[in-house]
Write an enzyme that holds these catalytic residues in place. Structure first.
Site, mmCIF file in Angstrom:
data_model
loop_
_atom_site.group_PDB
_atom_site.id
_atom_site.type_symbol
_atom_site.label_atom_id
_atom_site.label_comp_id
_atom_site.label_asym_id
_atom_site.label_seq_id
_atom_site.Cartn_x
_atom_site.Cartn_y
_atom_site.Cartn_z
ATOM 1 N NE ARG A 164 -3.947 -1.888 -0.025
ATOM 2 C CZ ARG A 164 -3.826 -3.143 -0.533
ATOM 3 N NH1 ARG A 164 -2.976 -3.481 -1.336
ATOM 4 N NH2 ARG A 164 -5.042 -3.914 -0.511
ATOM 5 C CB SER A 213 -9.669 -1.712 2.624
ATOM 6 O OG SER A 213 -10.131 -2.802 2.296
ATOM 7 C CD GLU A 295 -5.898 -0.040 1.792
ATOM 8 O OE1 GLU A 295 -6.545 -0.515 0.752
ATOM 9 O OE2 GLU A 295 -5.923 -1.071 2.698
#
Length: 305
Positions: A164, A213, A295
């Site tokens: 990420r 998410s 995130e």
């Protein structure tokens, strides 16, 4: 401000450009006509003026006070998709799902992109992934316009892609990316994507206003989708263990369907959403000692109390 060929709008509200439908205005919103337009604009823009590249707003909370910057949003001039041999080149504004489908039609397997919300620029910047595959497994290079207007092609290794995250020069705007893909039967690839969509719709609040998410998995990797996948260090599991599935604050809620999805159930402010997320982080830490990392990207300024 320089005078571009594209559209330059002052004090542009951003809420309607984000999936969560919250956020204040950008000082300026620039929608360039093409690469040359964006390059010339950045070269002429005062180096002291910050810029913020924005995709389709699928993984973003813009705070209620807005963004003190030129927000750059790529449109139709940046969404082409082309296939040559075993490689696929996509403009940064091309939707991840469209790239997956176009590749599958050509017998190339980028099916992991099919269920990832957002566009290719964001997917590269965040090293998006699911079902055990990541952008880093396929990326050959990214075409980038630097803050001074230079157009460069960066090999994937220069982006230092990790879970990420990536490393890009400050103010750089991704305008295209080239991927390598394994060959596959188009009908089999299409069937796999249909199965992925069905599984996603069954387990995630795809009809609600969310930003995907909310927190990264503490395990440090995405769900694999396999039967042997472990859930012990999944974000949703530690949120559940802290009793926070369905938790609300104002118009914000941790989805009852999937507790790692922060949703706008109606009338939420950016502060509602971010404050609920921070409360979840605090309570998960108290429960398990695990510090959840966001995130969703949060940008801009909070409104003064």
């Amino acid at each position: 401000m320089p005078t571009p060929r594209g559209t330059l709008t002052p004090d542009r509200p951003l809420a309607d450009l984000t999936w969560l439908r919250v956020g204040g205005p950008a000082d300026w919103l620039f929608q360039p006509a093409d690469e040359a337009d964006l390059s010339a604009f950045l070269a002429a823009l005062d180096p002291a003026v910050p810029v913020f590249p924005m995709g389709v707003g699928s993984n973003l909370i813009v705070r209620d006070g807005g963004i003190r910057a030129v927000v750059i949003r790529l449109g139709r001039g940046f969404n082409t998709i082309s296939v040559a041999g075993d490689s696929v080149t996509a403009g940064a504004a091309a939707l991840d799902a469209h790239v997956a489908k176009k590749a599958a039609e050509a017998g190339l397997d980028l099916t992991f992109l099919r269920t990832i919300p957002g566009s290719i620029g964001g997917a590269v910047r965040m090293n998006a992934g699911c079902y055990g595959s990541y952008v880093s497994d396929h990326l050959i290079s990214a075409r980038v316009i630097l803050r001074d207007g230079q157009i460069v092609d960066l090999p994937a290794a220069d982006l230092h892609l990790a879970y990420r995250q990536s490393t890009l020069p400050d103010g750089a705007v991704i305008v295209a990316a080239t991927f390598r893909a394994d060959k596959g039967d188009p009908s089999a690839l299409e069937a796999r994507m249909a199965d992925q969509i069905a599984k996603r719709d069954a387990s995630q609040p795809t009809r609600d206003r969310s930003a995907g998410s909310t927190f990264r998995n503490p395990a440090g990797f995405s769900s694999t989708g396999r039967a042997d996948d472990s859930h012990e260090l999944k974000a949703w599991k530690v949120i559940d263990d802290a009793g926070l599935r369905g938790a609300t604050l104002g118009g914000a809620q941790m989805s009852p369907k999937h507790s790692n999805f922060l949703i706008n159930i109606g009338g939420a402010t950016a502060a509602d959403l971010e404050n609920l997320g921070e409360d979840v982080r605090k309570r998960v830490f108290q429960q398990s000692g695990i510090t959840l990392e966001w995130e969703i990207m949060r940008v801009g300024e909070r409104l003064q109390e």
